[in-house]
Design a protein around this motif. Structure first.
Motif, mmCIF file in Angstrom:
data_model
loop_
_atom_site.group_PDB
_atom_site.id
_atom_site.type_symbol
_atom_site.label_atom_id
_atom_site.label_comp_id
_atom_site.label_asym_id
_atom_site.label_seq_id
_atom_site.Cartn_x
_atom_site.Cartn_y
_atom_site.Cartn_z
ATOM 1 N N HIS A 39 0.873 -1.163 0.000
ATOM 2 C CA HIS A 39 0.000 0.000 0.000
ATOM 3 C C HIS A 39 0.909 1.211 0.000
ATOM 4 C CE1 HIS A 39 -1.960 -3.332 2.204
ATOM 5 N NE2 HIS A 39 -2.987 -3.007 1.436
ATOM 6 N N ASP A 87 -3.408 0.589 -3.564
ATOM 7 C CA ASP A 87 -3.246 -0.823 -3.240
ATOM 8 C C ASP A 87 -3.192 -1.616 -4.543
ATOM 9 O OD1 ASP A 87 -3.353 -3.331 -2.121
ATOM 10 O OD2 ASP A 87 -5.136 -2.945 -0.910
ATOM 11 N N HIS A 93 -10.987 -6.724 -0.125
ATOM 12 C CA HIS A 93 -10.431 -7.121 1.162
ATOM 13 C C HIS A 93 -10.469 -5.940 2.116
ATOM 14 C CE1 HIS A 93 -6.932 -5.465 -0.985
ATOM 15 N NE2 HIS A 93 -6.363 -5.237 0.178
ATOM 16 N N HIS A 95 -9.061 -3.671 5.559
ATOM 17 C CA HIS A 95 -7.770 -3.173 6.022
ATOM 18 C C HIS A 95 -7.825 -2.799 7.495
ATOM 19 C CE1 HIS A 95 -7.341 -2.385 1.652
ATOM 20 N NE2 HIS A 95 -6.124 -2.811 1.892
ATOM 21 N N ASP A 106 -3.445 -5.522 5.188
ATOM 22 C CA ASP A 106 -4.593 -6.282 4.712
ATOM 23 C C ASP A 106 -5.179 -7.087 5.860
ATOM 24 O OD1 ASP A 106 -4.315 -5.357 2.169
ATOM 25 O OD2 ASP A 106 -3.218 -7.094 1.437
HETATM 26 ZN ZN LIG Z 1 -4.799 -4.008 0.748
#
Ligand SMILES: [Zn+2]
Ligand SMILES: [Zn+2]
Length: 152
Positions: A39, A87, A93, A95, A106
């Motif tokens: 990230h 990302d 997903h 965070h 993640d």
């Molecule tokens: Zn991520």
């Protein structure tokens, strides 16, 4: 880790599909994000690419990241404090974000906020995706805070 040739191929494929030019800047910026699962803010991307592409400006990095986002190759994550993190992982997903040091990680196995997406669509809003962000203190900051608290 995905080999560079595969990373490049994915980008070149998407650019060609949209009849967009393949430029060194696009290749290098995309690589910087995808070489490792990570990230990065636009400023961090700029730092990573400035060796290979001297003279690259922050606005160029931003517009390239926006282009990559439009191609579905990166996703932006709002990390609070106005910070936007890009990302290279584009599957849904969640965070975790540390409110002290800003570390973003993640969070696997957490449900995607499908409910929020469905609700957003009811009013004529056209949602892209929804993100779940869990705020708090990362392990390092939490143990530092605990150390300070026990010292008092
Ligand atoms: Zn991520
Ligand atoms: Zn932290």
């Amino acid at each position: 880790m995905v080999p560079v040739s595969e990373i490049d191929q994915r980008l070149v494929g998407r650019l060609r599909e949209r009849r967009l030019r393949v430029t060194p800047q696009r290749i290098v910026i995309h690589r910087a994000l995808c070489a490792e699962a990570q990230h990065l803010t636009a400023e961090q991307v700029l730092l990573k690419v400035s060796d290979v592409l001297p003279g690259t400006s922050l606005p160029t990095v931003y517009s390239t990241l926006e282009l990559l986002e439009g191609l579905g190759l990166v996703r932006r994550v709002g990390a609070g404090n106005g910070a936007v993190v890009f990302d290279s992982r584009v599957d849904p997903h969640a965070h975790t974000v540390c409110r002290r040091c800003g570390a973003i990680a993640d969070l696997d196995g957490a449900a995607a906020p499908d409910d929020a997406l469905a609700r957003a669509g009811e009013d004529g809003f056209v949602p892209d995706h929804a993100q779940l962000v869990v705020w708090g203190l990362c392990r390092t900051c939490a143990s530092a805070a605990a150390a300070v608290a026990s010292a008092n």
